[in-house]
Design a protein around this motif. Structure first.
Motif, PDB file in Angstrom:
ATOM      1  N   VAL A  16       0.794  -1.227   0.056  1.00 41.45           N
ATOM      2  CA  VAL A  16      -0.046   0.063  -0.060  1.00 41.45           C
ATOM      3  C   VAL A  16       0.806   1.350   0.031  1.00 41.45           C
ATOM      4  CG1 VAL A  16      -1.775   1.306   1.275  1.00 41.45           C
ATOM      5  CG2 VAL A  16      -1.978  -1.117   0.918  1.00 41.45           C
ATOM      6  N   VAL A  17       1.795   1.346   0.985  1.00 40.58           N
ATOM      7  CA  VAL A  17       2.747   2.497   0.684  1.00 40.58           C
ATOM      8  C   VAL A  17       3.454   2.491  -0.558  1.00 40.58           C
ATOM      9  CG1 VAL A  17       4.927   3.309   1.971  1.00 40.58           C
ATOM     10  CG2 VAL A  17       3.142   2.406   3.490  1.00 40.58           C
ATOM     11  N   GLY A  18       4.043   1.492  -0.993  1.00 40.82           N
ATOM     12  CA  GLY A  18       4.520   1.601  -2.468  1.00 40.82           C
ATOM     13  C   GLY A  18       3.504   2.252  -3.540  1.00 40.82           C
ATOM     14  N   PHE A  19       2.440   1.819  -3.385  1.00 41.75           N
ATOM     15  CA  PHE A  19       1.226   1.982  -4.718  1.00 41.75           C
ATOM     16  C   PHE A  19       1.108   3.579  -4.285  1.00 41.75           C
ATOM     17  CE2 PHE A  19      -3.295   2.965  -5.271  1.00 41.75           C
ATOM     18  CZ  PHE A  19      -3.164   2.724  -6.600  1.00 41.75           C
ATOM     19  N   LEU A  20       0.807   4.012  -2.846  1.00 45.19           N
ATOM     20  CA  LEU A  20       0.755   5.365  -2.694  1.00 45.19           C
ATOM     21  C   LEU A  20       2.005   6.276  -3.256  1.00 45.19           C
ATOM     22  CD1 LEU A  20      -0.961   5.327   0.868  1.00 45.19           C
ATOM     23  CD2 LEU A  20      -2.106   5.653  -1.450  1.00 45.19           C
ATOM     24  N   ARG A  21       3.145   5.867  -2.957  1.00 47.92           N
ATOM     25  CA  ARG A  21       4.221   6.664  -3.381  1.00 47.92           C
ATOM     26  C   ARG A  21       4.523   6.631  -4.971  1.00 47.92           C
ATOM     27  NH1 ARG A  21       9.512   5.417   0.443  1.00 47.92           N
ATOM     28  NH2 ARG A  21       8.722   6.412   2.097  1.00 47.92           N
ATOM     29  N   ARG A  22       4.029   5.648  -5.631  1.00 47.14           N
ATOM     30  CA  ARG A  22       3.957   5.619  -6.974  1.00 47.14           C
ATOM     31  C   ARG A  22       2.994   6.666  -7.543  1.00 47.14           C
ATOM     32  NH1 ARG A  22       4.873  -0.479  -8.554  1.00 47.14           N
ATOM     33  NH2 ARG A  22       7.207  -0.686  -7.706  1.00 47.14           N
ATOM     34  N   ARG A  23       1.678   6.769  -6.928  1.00 46.13           N
ATOM     35  CA  ARG A  23       0.748   7.461  -7.328  1.00 46.13           C
ATOM     36  C   ARG A  23       0.941   9.116  -7.283  1.00 46.13           C
ATOM     37  NH1 ARG A  23      -5.377   6.810  -5.315  1.00 46.13           N
ATOM     38  NH2 ARG A  23      -6.340   7.526  -7.347  1.00 46.13           N
ATOM     39  N   ARG A  24       1.942   9.586  -6.530  1.00 42.56           N
ATOM     40  CA  ARG A  24       2.046  10.827  -6.293  1.00 42.56           C
ATOM     41  C   ARG A  24       2.985  11.188  -7.478  1.00 42.56           C
ATOM     42  NH1 ARG A  24       3.468  11.833   0.019  1.00 42.56           N
ATOM     43  NH2 ARG A  24       1.455  11.219   0.885  1.00 42.56           N
TER      44      ARG A  24
END
Length: 83
Positions: free
Chosen positions: A75-83
């Motif tokens: 989830v953290v990886g997904f949120l970082r890529r989304r930014r």
């Protein structure tokens, strides 16, 4: 023994007890000691959560913790890529 001598002994004994108490409180209030107590408490909680009272591993709980950690990383990886 006179009353004065007895009172002086009581006062000395009280001072010794107070000194011991103050020294103990000063020791317990040190940040390093507080951190050690908290780390020890966390280790005990982790041990209780991952081992039976007999000392055997609780595989199902360890697997659940690993799965939760992986989910957080994803989830953290997904949120970082989304930014």
């Amino acid at each position: 023994m006179s009353d004065t001598a007895r009172l002086e002994q009581d006062i000395q004994a009280t001072r010794a007890r107070l000194e011991g108490t103050i020294n103990e409180l000063a020791y317990r209030a040190q940040p390093q000691v507080i951190a050690q107590r908290q780390a020890q408490g966390l280790r005990l909680k982790l041990d209780a959560a991952t081992h039976t009272p007999d000392g055997e591993l609780r595989i199902e709980r360890i697997a659940a913790m690993v799965a939760a950690a992986v989910a957080v990383v994803v989830v953290v990886g997904f949120l970082r890529r989304r930014r």
